[in-house]
Every structure is written in structure tokens, then in C-alpha cells.
Design an enzyme around this catalytic site. Structure first.
Site, PDB file in Angstrom:
ATOM      1  N   CYS A 158     -10.412  -4.673   0.812  1.00 29.88           N
ATOM      2  CA  CYS A 158     -11.501  -3.695   0.897  1.00 29.88           C
ATOM      3  C   CYS A 158     -12.469  -3.931  -0.272  1.00 29.88           C
ATOM      4  O   CYS A 158     -12.177  -4.683  -1.203  1.00 29.88           O
ATOM      5  CB  CYS A 158     -10.942  -2.275   0.867  1.00 29.88           C
ATOM      6  SG  CYS A 158     -10.282  -1.753  -0.738  1.00 29.88           S
ATOM      7  N   ASN A 178       0.819  -1.202   0.000  1.00 27.53           N
ATOM      8  CA  ASN A 178       0.000   0.000   0.000  1.00 27.53           C
ATOM      9  C   ASN A 178       0.859   1.260   0.000  1.00 27.53           C
ATOM     10  O   ASN A 178       1.978   1.277   0.509  1.00 27.53           O
ATOM     11  CB  ASN A 178      -1.003  -0.001   1.162  1.00 27.53           C
ATOM     12  CG  ASN A 178      -0.394  -0.086   2.537  1.00 27.53           C
ATOM     13  OD1 ASN A 178       0.556  -0.813   2.769  1.00 27.53           O
ATOM     14  ND2 ASN A 178      -0.962   0.646   3.478  1.00 27.53           N
ATOM     15  N   CYS A 232     -11.009  -3.192  -3.772  1.00 25.27           N
ATOM     16  CA  CYS A 232     -10.066  -4.213  -4.233  1.00 25.27           C
ATOM     17  C   CYS A 232     -10.786  -5.506  -4.608  1.00 25.27           C
ATOM     18  O   CYS A 232     -10.386  -6.189  -5.548  1.00 25.27           O
ATOM     19  CB  CYS A 232      -8.997  -4.472  -3.180  1.00 25.27           C
ATOM     20  SG  CYS A 232      -7.775  -3.137  -3.126  1.00 25.27           S
ATOM     21  N   CYS A 253      -4.076   0.483  -2.454  1.00 22.38           N
ATOM     22  CA  CYS A 253      -3.925  -0.708  -1.625  1.00 22.38           C
ATOM     23  C   CYS A 253      -2.829  -1.618  -2.181  1.00 22.38           C
ATOM     24  O   CYS A 253      -2.516  -1.575  -3.372  1.00 22.38           O
ATOM     25  CB  CYS A 253      -5.240  -1.466  -1.578  1.00 22.38           C
ATOM     26  SG  CYS A 253      -6.611  -0.514  -0.882  1.00 22.38           S
ATOM     27  N   GLU A 311      -2.822  -4.913  -2.682  1.00 27.42           N
ATOM     28  CA  GLU A 311      -3.286  -5.864  -3.683  1.00 27.42           C
ATOM     29  C   GLU A 311      -3.602  -5.160  -5.007  1.00 27.42           C
ATOM     30  O   GLU A 311      -3.352  -5.711  -6.086  1.00 27.42           O
ATOM     31  CB  GLU A 311      -4.470  -6.681  -3.185  1.00 27.42           C
ATOM     32  CG  GLU A 311      -5.657  -5.881  -2.705  1.00 27.42           C
ATOM     33  CD  GLU A 311      -5.612  -5.523  -1.230  1.00 27.42           C
ATOM     34  OE1 GLU A 311      -4.553  -5.093  -0.727  1.00 27.42           O
ATOM     35  OE2 GLU A 311      -6.654  -5.665  -0.567  1.00 27.42           O
ATOM     36  N   GLU A 350       0.147   5.246   0.837  1.00 29.70           N
ATOM     37  CA  GLU A 350      -0.805   6.243   1.325  1.00 29.70           C
ATOM     38  C   GLU A 350      -0.465   7.631   0.808  1.00 29.70           C
ATOM     39  O   GLU A 350       0.629   7.885   0.297  1.00 29.70           O
ATOM     40  CB  GLU A 350      -0.828   6.243   2.858  1.00 29.70           C
ATOM     41  CG  GLU A 350      -1.430   4.985   3.422  1.00 29.70           C
ATOM     42  CD  GLU A 350      -1.571   5.002   4.925  1.00 29.70           C
ATOM     43  OE1 GLU A 350      -2.225   4.094   5.444  1.00 29.70           O
ATOM     44  OE2 GLU A 350      -1.014   5.891   5.603  1.00 29.70           O
TER      45      GLU A 350
END
Length: 160
Positions: free
Chosen positions: A112, A62, A115, A73, A75, A64
């Protein structure tokens, strides 16, 4: 009106011995990504590793941003890298792990919603499921045969 139920089927690995070495190696590769994740705001590190059908591995973590909607993210990053760097090569397995320096992550972390939708689109693109291995820092590992177990009513091209 009719009430219906959706269920998810997955394997809960309560011991690492129940996983083949190739899965353990993929999870270890995802865990390596935790150290390079950029998570100064949430301190929630996510690492991902992909096993491609041609035997190659692709990783992501990830990233940010102070403008939260611009975060990506782990993934998601791994999937985009696989799609860009290996077009047309199917994804067999996606391992996702998480770490939080503020508190131990002792259960598997699921992707999430965004994703999940991205994984679903990759399954449509390759016309085959993507096996998921979900892990925390310690504890059980969840194995899903497809993202459909996590997103049973996904939006796809049939609606367009």
C-alpha cells in the site's frame, strides 16, 4: 507547462526456475506468515519476510483491528521488527505475499502507499536500496531493485 512521464522497471518472473533458491526460500517464509495473519475483517492475509545483510531472516504479517486505522500491514510489521531487533543491520530483500480465502490471488500484490513510504524511509536510513519480491498465492513474481520503482517521488528528509 511540461508534461513528463514516470516509468517503473522491474523483472517479471513467469517461472520459479528463474529465481535463486534463497529467493524461493524467502518467499516460502513469507507464505508461512499467511497462516498466522490476523485478518478477520478483510480476510486478506499478507505475509512478509526480510533477508538481512547478516544472513538472518525477519518475518511479519498483517494484524487487523475493528478500528481500521489501527491495522498494521505485514511488511510494516516485518520492517519494524527488523529495525528493532537488528538495529544498524541493512535489509537486502523484502518478500511480500498475499492470500484471500474468498478468491485466489493470482498476481503479485504491491505494498500500500503507506508501506511504500515506510520502505522508502528504511532505504534512506541504510543508504541502500531494498530489493522487493512481490507475489500472490500463485502466478508471476515481480522483482524490484528498490521501492523507487513503486514510489518514484517519495517524501524524504530533504524536504524537512
Amino acid at each position: 507547462m511540461k508534461k513528463e512521464t514516470l516509468t517503473a522497471e522491474f523483472i517479471r518472473h513467469t517461472s520459479l526456475e528463474s529465481l535463486p533458491q534463497e529467493d524461493l526460500d524467502l518467499i516460502a517464509l513469507a507464505k508461512e506468515q499467511l497462516d498466522i495473519a490476523y485478518a478477520p475483517y478483510s480476510n486478506f492475509h499478507v505475509g512478509a519476510a526480510i533477508a538481512l545483510a547478516n544472513g538472518e531472516k525477519v518475518t511479519g504479517c498483517n494484524q487487523e483491528n475493528a478500528s481500521y486505522p489501527l491495522c498494521t500491514c505485514g511488511e510494516h510489521n516485518a520492517l519494524v521488527s527488523a529495525g528493532n531487533g537488528h538495529p544498524g543491520v541493512s535489509i537486502n530483500t523484502l518478500a511480500i505475499v498475499a492470500r484471500n480465502p474468498k478468491q485466489p490471488v493470482t498476481q503479485p500484490v504491491t505494498p500500500c502507499g503507506a508501506c511504500r513510504q515506510i520502505i522508502a524511509e528504511f532505504e534512506v536510513r541504510q543508504d541502500a536500496p531494498i530489493r522487493l519480491l512481490l507475489s500472490g498465492e500463485t502466478g508471476d513474481i515481480y522483482e524490484f531493485d528498490s521501492v523507487k520503482g513503486l514510489l518514484p517521488l517519495s517524501f524524504d528528509r530533504t524536504f524537512l
